[in-house]
Design a protein around this motif. Structure first.
Motif, PDB file in Angstrom:
ATOM      1  N   ARG A 160       8.198   1.002  -6.355  1.00 23.36           N
ATOM      2  CA  ARG A 160       9.107   0.520  -5.320  1.00 23.36           C
ATOM      3  C   ARG A 160       8.646   0.968  -3.932  1.00 23.36           C
ATOM      4  O   ARG A 160       8.630   0.176  -2.979  1.00 23.36           O
ATOM      5  N   LEU A 161       8.275   2.218  -3.811  1.00 23.52           N
ATOM      6  CA  LEU A 161       7.807   2.731  -2.527  1.00 23.52           C
ATOM      7  C   LEU A 161       6.465   2.133  -2.141  1.00 23.52           C
ATOM      8  O   LEU A 161       6.218   1.827  -0.967  1.00 23.52           O
ATOM      9  N   LEU A 162       5.591   1.945  -3.109  1.00 33.01           N
ATOM     10  CA  LEU A 162       4.276   1.353  -2.815  1.00 33.01           C
ATOM     11  C   LEU A 162       4.419  -0.073  -2.308  1.00 33.01           C
ATOM     12  O   LEU A 162       3.722  -0.475  -1.367  1.00 33.01           O
ATOM     13  N   ARG A 163       5.333  -0.837  -2.909  1.00 34.02           N
ATOM     14  CA  ARG A 163       5.558  -2.209  -2.434  1.00 34.02           C
ATOM     15  C   ARG A 163       6.072  -2.205  -0.997  1.00 34.02           C
ATOM     16  O   ARG A 163       5.631  -3.007  -0.155  1.00 34.02           O
ATOM     17  N   THR A 164       7.005  -1.306  -0.706  1.00 29.51           N
ATOM     18  CA  THR A 164       7.554  -1.230   0.649  1.00 29.51           C
ATOM     19  C   THR A 164       6.481  -0.834   1.655  1.00 29.51           C
ATOM     20  O   THR A 164       6.415  -1.397   2.758  1.00 29.51           O
ATOM     21  N   LEU A 165       5.622   0.104   1.292  1.00 29.78           N
ATOM     22  CA  LEU A 165       4.550   0.520   2.202  1.00 29.78           C
ATOM     23  C   LEU A 165       3.617  -0.642   2.513  1.00 29.78           C
ATOM     24  O   LEU A 165       3.172  -0.808   3.655  1.00 29.78           O
ATOM     25  N   ARG A 166       3.308  -1.451   1.496  1.00 38.67           N
ATOM     26  CA  ARG A 166       2.442  -2.618   1.740  1.00 38.67           C
ATOM     27  C   ARG A 166       3.133  -3.594   2.688  1.00 38.67           C
ATOM     28  O   ARG A 166       2.492  -4.167   3.583  1.00 38.67           O
TER      29      ARG A 166
ATOM     30  N   GLU B   7      -1.764   1.115   5.308  1.00 39.68           N
ATOM     31  CA  GLU B   7      -2.987   0.874   4.552  1.00 39.68           C
ATOM     32  C   GLU B   7      -3.434   2.104   3.761  1.00 39.68           C
ATOM     33  O   GLU B   7      -3.743   2.009   2.575  1.00 39.68           O
ATOM     34  N   SER B   8      -3.483   3.256   4.416  1.00 42.47           N
ATOM     35  CA  SER B   8      -3.910   4.472   3.718  1.00 42.47           C
ATOM     36  C   SER B   8      -3.159   5.656   4.303  1.00 42.47           C
ATOM     37  O   SER B   8      -2.763   5.636   5.475  1.00 42.47           O
ATOM     38  N   PRO B   9      -2.952   6.706   3.516  1.00 42.19           N
ATOM     39  CA  PRO B   9      -2.192   7.859   4.010  1.00 42.19           C
ATOM     40  C   PRO B   9      -2.977   8.671   5.028  1.00 42.19           C
ATOM     41  O   PRO B   9      -4.202   8.721   4.996  1.00 42.19           O
ATOM     42  N   THR B  10      -2.256   9.301   5.930  1.00 39.53           N
ATOM     43  CA  THR B  10      -2.883  10.239   6.855  1.00 39.53           C
ATOM     44  C   THR B  10      -3.175  11.529   6.085  1.00 39.53           C
ATOM     45  O   THR B  10      -2.640  11.755   4.997  1.00 39.53           O
ATOM     46  N   PRO B  11      -4.024  12.419   6.627  1.00 42.35           N
ATOM     47  CA  PRO B  11      -4.333  13.656   5.912  1.00 42.35           C
ATOM     48  C   PRO B  11      -3.104  14.485   5.544  1.00 42.35           C
ATOM     49  O   PRO B  11      -3.042  15.044   4.446  1.00 42.35           O
ATOM     50  N   ILE B  12      -2.126  14.584   6.435  1.00 46.87           N
ATOM     51  CA  ILE B  12      -0.940  15.381   6.111  1.00 46.87           C
ATOM     52  C   ILE B  12      -0.143  14.732   4.986  1.00 46.87           C
ATOM     53  O   ILE B  12       0.444  15.415   4.138  1.00 46.87           O
TER      54      ILE B  12
ATOM     55  N   GLU C 168     -11.192  13.182   7.917  1.00 45.77           N
ATOM     56  CA  GLU C 168     -11.774  13.139   6.582  1.00 45.77           C
ATOM     57  C   GLU C 168     -11.191  11.956   5.809  1.00 45.77           C
ATOM     58  O   GLU C 168     -10.090  11.488   6.073  1.00 45.77           O
ATOM     59  N   SER C 169     -11.934  11.459   4.842  1.00 46.23           N
ATOM     60  CA  SER C 169     -11.473  10.293   4.088  1.00 46.23           C
ATOM     61  C   SER C 169     -10.282  10.678   3.241  1.00 46.23           C
ATOM     62  O   SER C 169     -10.228  11.751   2.667  1.00 46.23           O
ATOM     63  N   ALA C 170      -9.289   9.775   3.201  1.00 48.99           N
ATOM     64  CA  ALA C 170      -8.058  10.049   2.456  1.00 48.99           C
ATOM     65  C   ALA C 170      -7.982   9.115   1.269  1.00 48.99           C
ATOM     66  O   ALA C 170      -8.544   8.021   1.269  1.00 48.99           O
ATOM     67  N   PRO C 171      -7.265   9.535   0.219  1.00 46.02           N
ATOM     68  CA  PRO C 171      -7.098   8.654  -0.928  1.00 46.02           C
ATOM     69  C   PRO C 171      -6.156   7.502  -0.577  1.00 46.02           C
ATOM     70  O   PRO C 171      -5.594   7.438   0.518  1.00 46.02           O
ATOM     71  N   ASP C 172      -5.994   6.607  -1.506  1.00 45.83           N
ATOM     72  CA  ASP C 172      -5.052   5.505  -1.328  1.00 45.83           C
ATOM     73  C   ASP C 172      -3.646   6.003  -1.675  1.00 45.83           C
ATOM     74  O   ASP C 172      -3.479   6.995  -2.383  1.00 45.83           O
ATOM     75  N   PHE C 173      -2.613   5.294  -1.181  1.00 47.02           N
ATOM     76  CA  PHE C 173      -1.244   5.687  -1.515  1.00 47.02           C
ATOM     77  C   PHE C 173      -1.010   5.667  -3.023  1.00 47.02           C
ATOM     78  O   PHE C 173      -0.196   6.427  -3.547  1.00 47.02           O
ATOM     79  N   THR C 174      -1.730   4.791  -3.717  1.00 51.15           N
ATOM     80  CA  THR C 174      -1.537   4.693  -5.169  1.00 51.15           C
ATOM     81  C   THR C 174      -2.008   5.943  -5.904  1.00 51.15           C
ATOM     82  O   THR C 174      -1.668   6.146  -7.065  1.00 51.15           O
ATOM     83  N   ASP C 175      -2.795   6.800  -5.225  1.00 53.11           N
ATOM     84  CA  ASP C 175      -3.299   8.015  -5.859  1.00 53.11           C
ATOM     85  C   ASP C 175      -2.368   9.215  -5.699  1.00 53.11           C
ATOM     86  O   ASP C 175      -2.674  10.302  -6.191  1.00 53.11           O
ATOM     87  N   LEU C 176      -1.250   9.037  -4.989  1.00 53.81           N
ATOM     88  CA  LEU C 176      -0.420  10.185  -4.622  1.00 53.81           C
ATOM     89  C   LEU C 176       0.763  10.414  -5.551  1.00 53.81           C
ATOM     90  O   LEU C 176       1.502  11.377  -5.366  1.00 53.81           O
ATOM     91  N   GLY C 177       0.975   9.530  -6.527  1.00 54.80           N
ATOM     92  CA  GLY C 177       2.080   9.701  -7.450  1.00 54.80           C
ATOM     93  C   GLY C 177       3.360   9.007  -7.046  1.00 54.80           C
ATOM     94  O   GLY C 177       4.424   9.258  -7.641  1.00 54.80           O
TER      95      GLY C 177
END
Length: 582
Positions: free
Chosen positions: A23-29, A34-39, A10-19
């Motif tokens: 700092r963590l978002l920059r590291t993930l990039r 690219e996008s979170p897994t369902p879990i 199923e389609s997942a939101p972007d990491f920026t939608d998870l709260g």
């Protein structure tokens, strides 16, 4: 208990939608996420909101990031020296991998310290780190219990406790330890429990120690590309380097990535491959960006054939000429397997994936096959005959290529002169020139020694008598732990097999004495096994493995019995046989 079901497609939101914070978002990039897994999409917001969570998903669906990212955001590096997050993992290998993931995600968070705590590692390193202060501890239940018993681990500030692969921990006999640790932590702690299945023991654990948890059930499978062939070979730890060398000689590969679990292993294995004449280099998270780019450029251009890498270092790596991926260390989660295999079979090409599996890692092989729906075909270690056939074929190709050279006429004259001057047959001259070109290294391997297959009687499979041991001769070794440390044969076999890559069939008689023990092991232990066991501890004490002197092999009062004439190993061996059948 509220329940949320999710499917892997199923389609997942972007990491920026998870709260998650910036700092963590920059590291993930930077890591190429690219996008979170369902879990991850379902779990991260719940943990950030303070909820307890039960995540039911197959191994390898992205659980590590699902709890590591919110854990890093929840803890405060300025809040004392006691750990604020604790992750329990069933095995040393998984603990190391989870710790490395935490460290990668915390790259942009100064002052954040993560400590792995597991058996086989020296207490000194762990005690020093705990005294300086750490925010996150990732460990195995046994070693965590050791620290709690010694009073060296303070859980009073714990805010989040994670049970990773909970069903695996319970099946390995850690249920009592896990419950003790849960009880020792503050009552107001947040708990996240991840498990591939929900047996009654896990259901009871959840009902007792979690507060109104949100249950997340992941449906569906993680898949790999259809144009990649998946294979595996069973290999003991000491065999790995030789097995890889033979694969490199017999597989027709263009570019290859060899995956290992730790940064140190990338350098060690790359050096061993270079010493064997292969064009190999290491890449890991400690490498500076310019050096990383230079190494990848050499791989793309063909100046480098083999890259030895960790999971984190290889993220985002896109090189079309990668024909093979070798899991020198099989990954402990399916997500890592899928990411690794995704490095080959690109741009419409076919790819090859080969995984090394030690006897203790069979369950990881089963998990990967179950979660991906992909069968990893068994393959044997290439034999000496296979290697020799490949070498002779390449030698033929080299001669064929030389016969087409424009410079051949000059060397015909040189050879003709030698034949006429010394009256030597042309065939002998050609053989001498081939010998000179080959140098000191032999062209062909010695034939493999004939191995007599071990006969396994039918009754042994049904719990009957243990078959007579066949294999390499055994010798006595001394380890510096004994009855004073309250050890049993199970402790010795578990530690030496886990740390040294030994199999149960490698063990003979075990004689536990007052302050040391004598253990029968293969007479010729490989250097890699000696190195792996150098820092091994049992009950917190270094084993100090050494060959037993002839005098120490004689049974004394500590052994508690002496063999009668003709008795041989008798009593002690029967005790150990019963333990092995246990």
């Amino acid at each position: 208990m509220a329940t949320t079901e999710s499917t892997s497609d199923e389609s997942a939101p972007d990491f920026t939608d998870l709260g998650l914070d910036d700092r963590l978002l920059r590291t993930l990039r930077q890591l190429g996420y690219e996008s979170p897994t369902p879990i991850q999409a379902a779990t991260i917001p719940l943990l950030l909101s303070g909820k307890d969570v039960v995540g039911l998903a197959q191994t390898g669906t992205g659980k590590t990031a699902a709890f590591a990212l919110p854990a890093l955001q929840l803890v405060d590096p300025k809040r004392g020296r006691a750990p604020q997050a604790l992750v329990l993992a069933p095995t040393r290998e998984l603990a190391v991998q989870v710790c490395e993931a935490f460290q990668a995600y915390a790259a942009g968070m100064p002052g954040m310290h993560v400590l792995p705590v597991y058996g086989g590692q020296g207490y000194g390193v762990q005690l020093s780190a705990l005294a300086r202060g750490v925010q996150v501890v990732v460990g195995t239940p046994g070693r965590i219990m050791d620290h709690l018993d010694k009073g060296t681990l303070d859980l009073s500030e714990l805010r989040l406790l994670v049970l990773d692969e909970a069903d695996e921990m319970l099946s390995m006999g850690f249920a009592e330890d896990v419950e003790t640790i849960l009880s020792a932590a503050p009552a107001e702690k947040q708990v996240a429990l991840f498990s591939a299945t929900m047996p009654p023991a896990i259901r009871r654990l959840s009902g007792t120690y979690l507060r109104d948890p949100e249950e997340i059930i992941l449906r569906g499978r993680t898949t790999t590309a259809t144009n990649v062939r998946h294979r595996h070979l069973m290999v003991s730890y000491p065999q790995k380097v030789d097995a890889l060398t033979r694969i490199l000689e017999t597989e027709n590969f263009e570019g290859m990535i060899v995956f290992v679990r730790t940064k140190n292993e990338t350098e060690t294995l790359a050096e061993k491959l270079q010493a064997r004449g292969f064009s190999a280099s290491a890449i890991n998270g400690d490498m500076a960006q310019p050096q990383r780019e230079r190494t990848i450029g050499q791989l793309k251009s063909g100046k480098l054939d083999i890259l030895v890498a960790t999971d984190v270092a290889a993220r985002g790596l896109d090189v079309d000429r990668i024909s093979h991926v070798v899991n020198f260390d099989i990954p402990t989660d399916t997500e890592s397997y899928v990411h690794r295999i995704g490095r080959t079979g690109r741009a419409g090409r076919s790819g090859e994936a080969i995984s090394f599996v030690t006897p203790r890692e069979r369950h990881l092989l089963s998990s990967i096959q179950r979660a991906t729906g992909q069968t990893l075909e068994p393959m044997p270690i290439p034999s000496a005959d296979d290697v020799n056939a490949t070498r002779l074929s390449r030698f033929d190709d080299a001669i064929t290529a030389a016969l087409g050279s424009e410079r051949l006429d000059l060397f015909r004259q040189v050879v003709a002169h030698y034949v006429n001057e010394y009256d030597v047959p042309e065939l002998d001259v050609a053989a001498a020139l081939a010998l000179q070109a080959q140098g000191e290294s032999p062209l062909l391997l010695e034939p493999d020694p004939e191995v007599r297959p071990e006969r396994r009687p039918r009754e042994f499979a049904e719990g009957g008598p243990r078959p007579r041991r066949e294999g390499p001769p055994l010798a006595n070794y001394r380890i510096a732990v004994g009855k004073r440390q309250r050890i049993t044969p199970r402790h010795i076999v578990g530690a030496l097999a886990n740390e040294g890559g030994l199999r149960r069939s490698d063990f003979g008689h075990i004689d536990i004495r007052a302050d040391h023990s004598l253990v029968e092991l293969p007479a010729s232990l490989p250097r890699e096994t000696w190195e792996a066991l150098r820092d091994t501890r049992i009950s917190g004490k270094l084993i100090e493995l050494a060959a037993a002197s002839p005098r120490s092999r004689d049974r004394d009062r500590d052994s508690g019995w002496k063999p009668r004439k003709g008795q041989g190993k008798g009593k002690g061996e029967k005790k150990f046989r019963r333990f092995n059948q246990g």
